[in-house]
Design a protein around this motif. Structure first.
Motif, PDB file in Angstrom:
ATOM      1  N   PHE A 134       0.816  -1.216   0.000  1.00 53.74           N
ATOM      2  CA  PHE A 134       0.000   0.000   0.000  1.00 53.74           C
ATOM      3  C   PHE A 134       0.852   1.271   0.000  1.00 53.74           C
ATOM      4  CE2 PHE A 134      -2.772  -3.348   1.334  1.00 53.74           C
ATOM      5  CZ  PHE A 134      -4.014  -3.003   0.861  1.00 53.74           C
ATOM      6  N   GLY A 135       2.156   1.113  -0.159  1.00 55.61           N
ATOM      7  CA  GLY A 135       3.042   2.257  -0.320  1.00 55.61           C
ATOM      8  C   GLY A 135       3.238   3.107   0.921  1.00 55.61           C
ATOM      9  N   ILE A 136       2.884   2.588   2.107  1.00 60.04           N
ATOM     10  CA  ILE A 136       2.954   3.445   3.294  1.00 60.04           C
ATOM     11  C   ILE A 136       4.378   3.597   3.821  1.00 60.04           C
ATOM     12  CG2 ILE A 136       0.588   2.849   3.916  1.00 60.04           C
ATOM     13  CD1 ILE A 136       1.647   1.052   6.090  1.00 60.04           C
ATOM     14  N   TYR A 137       5.311   2.793   3.302  1.00 60.95           N
ATOM     15  CA  TYR A 137       6.709   2.956   3.714  1.00 60.95           C
ATOM     16  C   TYR A 137       7.515   3.735   2.673  1.00 60.95           C
ATOM     17  CZ  TYR A 137       5.397  -0.591   7.108  1.00 60.95           C
ATOM     18  OH  TYR A 137       4.769  -1.280   8.110  1.00 60.95           O
ATOM     19  N   ASP A 138       6.841   4.166   1.599  1.00 62.88           N
ATOM     20  CA  ASP A 138       7.505   5.024   0.617  1.00 62.88           C
ATOM     21  C   ASP A 138       7.639   6.431   1.192  1.00 62.88           C
ATOM     22  OD1 ASP A 138       7.398   2.833  -1.008  1.00 62.88           O
ATOM     23  OD2 ASP A 138       5.660   3.521  -2.165  1.00 62.88           O
ATOM     24  N   SER A 139       8.417   7.241   0.517  1.00 58.40           N
ATOM     25  CA  SER A 139       8.534   8.633   0.946  1.00 58.40           C
ATOM     26  C   SER A 139       7.247   9.384   0.611  1.00 58.40           C
ATOM     27  CB  SER A 139       9.714   9.311   0.243  1.00 58.40           C
ATOM     28  OG  SER A 139       9.726  10.694   0.523  1.00 58.40           O
ATOM     29  N   TRP A 140       6.655  10.041   1.618  1.00 51.27           N
ATOM     30  CA  TRP A 140       5.444  10.842   1.425  1.00 51.27           C
ATOM     31  C   TRP A 140       5.764  12.329   1.496  1.00 51.27           C
ATOM     32  CZ3 TRP A 140       0.495   9.230   0.205  1.00 51.27           C
ATOM     33  CH2 TRP A 140       0.335   7.837   0.117  1.00 51.27           C
ATOM     34  N   ARG A 141       7.011  12.659   1.267  1.00 49.00           N
ATOM     35  CA  ARG A 141       7.445  14.057   1.282  1.00 49.00           C
ATOM     36  C   ARG A 141       6.666  14.853   0.234  1.00 49.00           C
ATOM     37  NH1 ARG A 141      12.742  16.403   2.529  1.00 49.00           N
ATOM     38  NH2 ARG A 141      13.437  14.261   2.947  1.00 49.00           N
ATOM     39  N   GLY A 142       5.942  15.863   0.711  1.00 46.12           N
ATOM     40  CA  GLY A 142       5.203  16.728  -0.201  1.00 46.12           C
ATOM     41  C   GLY A 142       3.917  16.135  -0.733  1.00 46.12           C
ATOM     42  N   ARG A 143       3.527  14.965  -0.249  1.00 47.84           N
ATOM     43  CA  ARG A 143       2.317  14.313  -0.747  1.00 47.84           C
ATOM     44  C   ARG A 143       1.185  14.417   0.277  1.00 47.84           C
ATOM     45  NH1 ARG A 143       4.588   8.532  -2.383  1.00 47.84           N
ATOM     46  NH2 ARG A 143       2.405   8.171  -3.006  1.00 47.84           N
ATOM     47  N   SER A 144      -0.010  13.955  -0.100  1.00 47.84           N
ATOM     48  CA  SER A 144      -1.210  14.144   0.703  1.00 47.84           C
ATOM     49  C   SER A 144      -1.195  13.309   1.980  1.00 47.84           C
ATOM     50  CB  SER A 144      -2.442  13.781  -0.130  1.00 47.84           C
ATOM     51  OG  SER A 144      -3.594  13.686   0.677  1.00 47.84           O
ATOM     52  N   LYS A 145      -1.364  13.961   3.134  1.00 44.99           N
ATOM     53  CA  LYS A 145      -1.492  13.237   4.408  1.00 44.99           C
ATOM     54  C   LYS A 145      -2.791  12.436   4.443  1.00 44.99           C
ATOM     55  CE  LYS A 145      -0.870  16.971   6.970  1.00 44.99           C
ATOM     56  NZ  LYS A 145      -0.337  17.966   6.037  1.00 44.99           N
ATOM     57  N   TRP A 146      -3.832  12.983   3.821  1.00 46.82           N
ATOM     58  CA  TRP A 146      -5.113  12.279   3.784  1.00 46.82           C
ATOM     59  C   TRP A 146      -4.971  10.951   3.046  1.00 46.82           C
ATOM     60  CZ3 TRP A 146      -9.633  10.753   5.154  1.00 46.82           C
ATOM     61  CH2 TRP A 146     -10.522  10.217   4.228  1.00 46.82           C
ATOM     62  N   ARG A 147      -4.324  10.964   1.881  1.00 45.72           N
ATOM     63  CA  ARG A 147      -4.171   9.723   1.122  1.00 45.72           C
ATOM     64  C   ARG A 147      -3.288   8.730   1.875  1.00 45.72           C
ATOM     65  NH1 ARG A 147      -3.512   9.478  -5.283  1.00 45.72           N
ATOM     66  NH2 ARG A 147      -5.648  10.154  -4.941  1.00 45.72           N
ATOM     67  N   MET A 148      -2.255   9.224   2.541  1.00 45.71           N
ATOM     68  CA  MET A 148      -1.413   8.337   3.341  1.00 45.71           C
ATOM     69  C   MET A 148      -2.248   7.673   4.430  1.00 45.71           C
ATOM     70  SD  MET A 148       1.509   9.303   6.092  1.00 45.71           S
ATOM     71  CE  MET A 148       0.148   9.902   7.080  1.00 45.71           C
TER      72      MET A 148
END
Length: 459
Positions: A56-70
């Motif tokens: 589900f990609g939750i260990y990928d980098s979420w830098r600059g991406r949506s907190k809601w989608r995370m």
């Protein structure tokens, strides 16, 4: 760098496993049921989490991406882990040993813990980045307004952890350089500087027509571990500045399509149903009183229905309290209410002025035909007219129509006796579609409540 990232990933997985175990223990204590506390199921889920959650990609980098989608990905990932655990327990004939109350409590408490741990990490990292730590240096390629807007977005989002450090002016000599940053006009010199300074990101803020420039950049950095990101200038060709989507395994850019993601539609639908049910329940005495008043003061039905277009142009019947005396209209012609209209009853005038005649539309919301917030639906006869003479009118059908909207809280409601009024209303509707967020919906709902539905153009 690679070993540090791997270590962070391992630590994140271990933290999640600990939260899963902690959630199980807290659920057991909360339900006061040790009999239903299956250590075997907990162990299974901790193991499955290590292998399932990364999908589900939750260990990928979420830098600059949506907190809601995370957050949504995290919850769905945890539900998938639970499903795997329950399936294995079923195959081992151990489901009878598990308390349903404990299992539900464990699922909810762990989902909250997994999401909160990531949001806390987001807050901590954002503070570090605002203090100048944990930053990624970005060199931006491009020229003109699009390049400037990309750099402005970087500056305005310090918590995302990016810092613009240089630009490459793709129209050197014809367009000015970006003030305050070192600028290059030669690609080889620019690439050499990026390598020398160990710049991690190069963003290409270019138009869709600059394919040759993109190919030159790809060739120049083909032997480097630099992240190249293409941020195309879509303003001239796209109706809505929204995301790239995965279409049968191929990335596609939406030029004219619904601007709302599936996640946004789910969130909006959940809010709509809950809000509509609460309004109908809380205001049921008011609704009943209005129905009685309408019935007693004029002949005819309590509710007025009319065909309107909804999302994707689907036709539905909208409900309103009847505010006019029963009359016959010419087929295919809708005569809008005007100031001092003799067709409007005394009760109807009050209902229209206060927008209380719209209350039955919460039934349309419960039926899934309308939303609480969205472009107001017009009579179908008006749709046929205005879609031909007002640019962008048809795109109001990209989402469900609403009981209230951005145009309405900004004063654009009531009679549209001039084309200019309709154009201004449509401009506000398109602004809402381009800039939709759950926060914007809440602002519109709050503004509607504060203003009480009153407006001088409502008659």
């Amino acid at each position: 760098m690679k070993s540090r990232i791997d270590l962070e990933g391992v630590l994140a997985r271990l933290l999640d496993a600990m939260l899963i175990a902690l959630g199980a223990a807290l659920a057991s204590r909360f339900t006061r049921s040790s009999a239903g506390f299956s250590i075997v199921d907990v162990a299974f889920c901790m193991t499955f989490a290590i292998f399932v959650l990364p999908w589900f990609g939750i260990y990928d980098s979420w830098r600059g991406r949506s907190k809601w989608r995370m957050s949504v990905n995290t919850v769905f990932g945890w539900i998938a882990v639970q499903a795997c655990g329950l399936a294995l327990m079923f195959l081992l004939h151990r489901t009878a040993l598990v308390s349903r109350i404990w299992c539900v409590s464990w699922t909810v408490s762990t989902a909250v813990a997994l999401v909160m741990s990531r949001l806390i990490a987001y807050v901590v990292l954002a503070r570090m980045r605002r203090a100048g730590r944990n930053l990624r240096m970005v060199a931006v390629m491009g020229a003109g307004a699009h390049r400037d807007s990309v750099i402005a977005n970087i500056v305005d989002s310090p918590g995302a952890g990016f810092r613009a450090v240089a630009t490459f002016n793709t129209r050197h000599g014809s367009e000015p350089d970006f003030s305050g940053l070192p600028s290059f006009g030669n690609l080889h010199e620019f690439a050499a500087w990026v390598r020398r300074e160990h710049i991690e990101e190069v963003w290409l803020a270019l138009s869709m027509s600059e394919e040759q420039t993109v190919l030159r950049v790809l060739d120049e950095f083909s032997g480097d571990l630099v992240n190249l990101r293409f941020i195309p200038d879509m303003r001239g060709i796209a109706m809505f500045e929204r995301n790239v989507v995965d279409l049968i395994g191929v990335p596609a850019i939406n030029l004219m399509a619904s601007p709302m993601t599936p996640y946004a539609l789910i969130l909006k639908a959940i809010f709509d149903r809950l809000f509509a049910a609460a309004i109908l329940l809380v205001l049921s005495p008011v609704i009943l009183s209005i129905a009685v008043a309408v019935k007693l003061t004029s002949k005819g039905p309590v509710l007025f229905t009319q065909r309107r277009r909804g999302m994707d142009g689907r036709v539905f019947r909208i409900y309103k309290f009847r505010s006019m005396r029963v009359h016959t209209e010419q087929a295919g012609v809708i005569c809008q209410a005007t100031r001092g209209d003799p067709r409007i009853t005394r009760v109807g005038a009050f209902l229209r002025r206060t927008s209380l005649d719209e209350l039955p539309q919460f039934l349309n919301v419960l039926r899934g035909e309308m939303s609480v917030v969205g472009p107001r639906p017009h009579a179908i006869e008006h749709d046929h007219l205005y879609r031909m003479i007002v640019d962008g009118y048809i795109h109001r059908y990209r989402i469900k129509p609403g009981i209230t909207g951005w145009a309405q809280v900004n004063g654009f409601r009531g009679e549209t006796d001039r084309i200019e009024k309709m154009r201004e209303r449509i401009e506000h509707d398109l602004y809402y579609l381009r800039n939709w967020s759950f926060g914007l919906d809440m602002r519109i709902v709050l503004a509607t409540v504060v203003k009480g539905g009153l407006h001088r153009n409502a008659y």
